[in-house]
Design a protein around this motif. Sequence first.
Motif, PDB file in Angstrom:
ATOM      1  N   VAL A 100       0.764  -1.281   0.018  1.00  0.00           N
ATOM      2  CA  VAL A 100       0.058   0.015   0.104  1.00  0.00           C
ATOM      3  C   VAL A 100       0.888   1.088   0.190  1.00  0.00           C
ATOM      4  O   VAL A 100       2.005   1.151   0.492  1.00  0.00           O
ATOM      5  N   TYR A 101       0.609   2.225  -0.675  1.00  0.00           N
ATOM      6  CA  TYR A 101       1.109   3.629  -0.729  1.00  0.00           C
ATOM      7  C   TYR A 101       0.359   4.670  -0.506  1.00  0.00           C
ATOM      8  O   TYR A 101      -0.753   4.713  -0.810  1.00  0.00           O
ATOM      9  N   GLN A 102       1.004   5.618  -0.106  1.00  0.00           N
ATOM     10  CA  GLN A 102       0.388   7.117   0.178  1.00  0.00           C
ATOM     11  C   GLN A 102       1.583   8.092  -0.569  1.00  0.00           C
ATOM     12  O   GLN A 102       2.616   7.865  -0.244  1.00  0.00           O
ATOM     13  N   ALA A 103       0.849   9.103  -1.354  1.00  0.00           N
ATOM     14  CA  ALA A 103       1.643  10.205  -1.893  1.00  0.00           C
ATOM     15  C   ALA A 103       1.036  11.472  -1.683  1.00  0.00           C
ATOM     16  O   ALA A 103      -0.405  11.484  -1.675  1.00  0.00           O
ATOM     17  N   ALA A 104       1.414  12.328  -0.943  1.00  0.00           N
ATOM     18  CA  ALA A 104       0.624  13.500  -0.218  1.00  0.00           C
ATOM     19  C   ALA A 104       1.595  14.912  -0.531  1.00  0.00           C
ATOM     20  O   ALA A 104       2.726  14.780  -0.195  1.00  0.00           O
ATOM     21  N   VAL A 105       0.790  15.728  -0.594  1.00  0.00           N
ATOM     22  CA  VAL A 105       1.369  17.299  -0.480  1.00  0.00           C
ATOM     23  C   VAL A 105       0.479  18.075   0.434  1.00  0.00           C
ATOM     24  O   VAL A 105      -0.699  17.939   0.580  1.00  0.00           O
ATOM     25  N   TYR A 106       1.307  18.826   1.479  1.00  0.00           N
ATOM     26  CA  TYR A 106       0.700  19.739   2.363  1.00  0.00           C
ATOM     27  C   TYR A 106       1.390  21.002   2.287  1.00  0.00           C
ATOM     28  O   TYR A 106       2.259  21.227   1.983  1.00  0.00           O
ATOM     29  N   GLY A 107       0.337  21.763   2.749  1.00  0.00           N
ATOM     30  CA  GLY A 107       0.888  23.460   2.627  1.00  0.00           C
ATOM     31  C   GLY A 107      -0.253  24.261   2.728  1.00  0.00           C
ATOM     32  O   GLY A 107      -1.568  24.037   2.862  1.00  0.00           O
ATOM     33  N   PRO A 108      -0.002  25.544   3.040  1.00  0.00           N
ATOM     34  CA  PRO A 108      -1.064  26.517   3.221  1.00  0.00           C
ATOM     35  C   PRO A 108      -1.761  26.788   1.899  1.00  0.00           C
ATOM     36  O   PRO A 108      -3.089  27.109   2.286  1.00  0.00           O
ATOM     37  N   ALA A 109      -1.526  26.313   0.803  1.00  0.00           N
ATOM     38  CA  ALA A 109      -2.214  26.399  -0.611  1.00  0.00           C
ATOM     39  C   ALA A 109      -1.470  25.436  -1.314  1.00  0.00           C
ATOM     40  O   ALA A 109      -0.157  25.581  -1.264  1.00  0.00           O
ATOM     41  N   LEU A 110      -2.104  25.012  -2.165  1.00  0.00           N
ATOM     42  CA  LEU A 110      -1.508  23.967  -3.189  1.00  0.00           C
ATOM     43  C   LEU A 110      -1.609  24.344  -4.453  1.00  0.00           C
ATOM     44  O   LEU A 110      -2.673  23.886  -5.228  1.00  0.00           O
ATOM     45  N   PRO A 111      -0.664  24.737  -5.300  1.00  0.00           N
ATOM     46  CA  PRO A 111      -0.557  25.116  -6.565  1.00  0.00           C
ATOM     47  C   PRO A 111      -0.712  24.089  -7.512  1.00  0.00           C
ATOM     48  O   PRO A 111      -0.180  23.064  -7.347  1.00  0.00           O
ATOM     49  N   ASP A 112      -1.851  24.371  -8.308  1.00  0.00           N
ATOM     50  CA  ASP A 112      -2.175  23.001  -9.275  1.00  0.00           C
ATOM     51  C   ASP A 112      -1.155  22.524  -9.995  1.00  0.00           C
ATOM     52  O   ASP A 112      -0.783  21.253 -10.336  1.00  0.00           O
ATOM     53  N   ALA A 113      -0.317  23.461 -10.735  1.00  0.00           N
ATOM     54  CA  ALA A 113       0.858  22.980 -11.426  1.00  0.00           C
ATOM     55  C   ALA A 113       1.831  22.122 -10.685  1.00  0.00           C
ATOM     56  O   ALA A 113       2.314  21.025 -11.291  1.00  0.00           O
ATOM     57  N   VAL A 114       2.066  22.456  -9.541  1.00  0.00           N
ATOM     58  CA  VAL A 114       3.131  21.764  -8.809  1.00  0.00           C
ATOM     59  C   VAL A 114       2.576  20.342  -8.382  1.00  0.00           C
ATOM     60  O   VAL A 114       3.226  19.332  -8.623  1.00  0.00           O
ATOM     61  N   VAL A 115       1.161  20.553  -7.914  1.00  0.00           N
ATOM     62  CA  VAL A 115       0.558  19.095  -7.371  1.00  0.00           C
ATOM     63  C   VAL A 115       0.646  18.113  -8.568  1.00  0.00           C
ATOM     64  O   VAL A 115       0.625  16.970  -8.424  1.00  0.00           O
TER      65      VAL A 115
END
Length: 187
Positions: free
Chosen positions: A162-177
Amino acid sequence: MLLPVLAGVRRACRSLPRVAGPAVLALCACSPTFNWRELRPEGTPLLALMPCKPESAVRPVPLGGAPTELHMHSCDTGGLTFAVAWADVGEQARVPEALARWRVATLASMRVDPALAGAPQTQWSAPVPGAERAQGLVAGGTGHDGRAVQARALYFARGAQVYQAAVYGPALPDAVVSIFFDGLRLP
């Protein structure tokens, strides 16, 4: 294998109009802030793109109702935290429960009602080539420091891994995500 993805990122950066604002240019994947590199975690076929050099750790967690060794790779850049983690739950029959518990734990860590793990407003989808199942989570909550945090996470599996990939931050820029999640592969 991920070179075509990186080439597409570079083309997109070069094609930005010269009048693009500084914020757009700062978020561009070819900026020094986001120095994309391939991650191949040992013990798994996973290929991922990380925007900075990840640190690694292993710790036991109660995933899927039993103590499980969780392998984590994470880094911070541009005010965001990027993480890739995986575990082997031993049997495919334990995968659905492990993924469900992981989603609940993510929400609880952000001080969000864990009952929202299955709610429509927390769902999103993204394919992971080679994964047998994948389910996304999007949520806003509070980080360990008491500040507002946004999260986008993808939980996926192949076999008993099983895997998890995640991004956390105050705002999540669509291009980077998008670059981060588009870089996931289970060849």
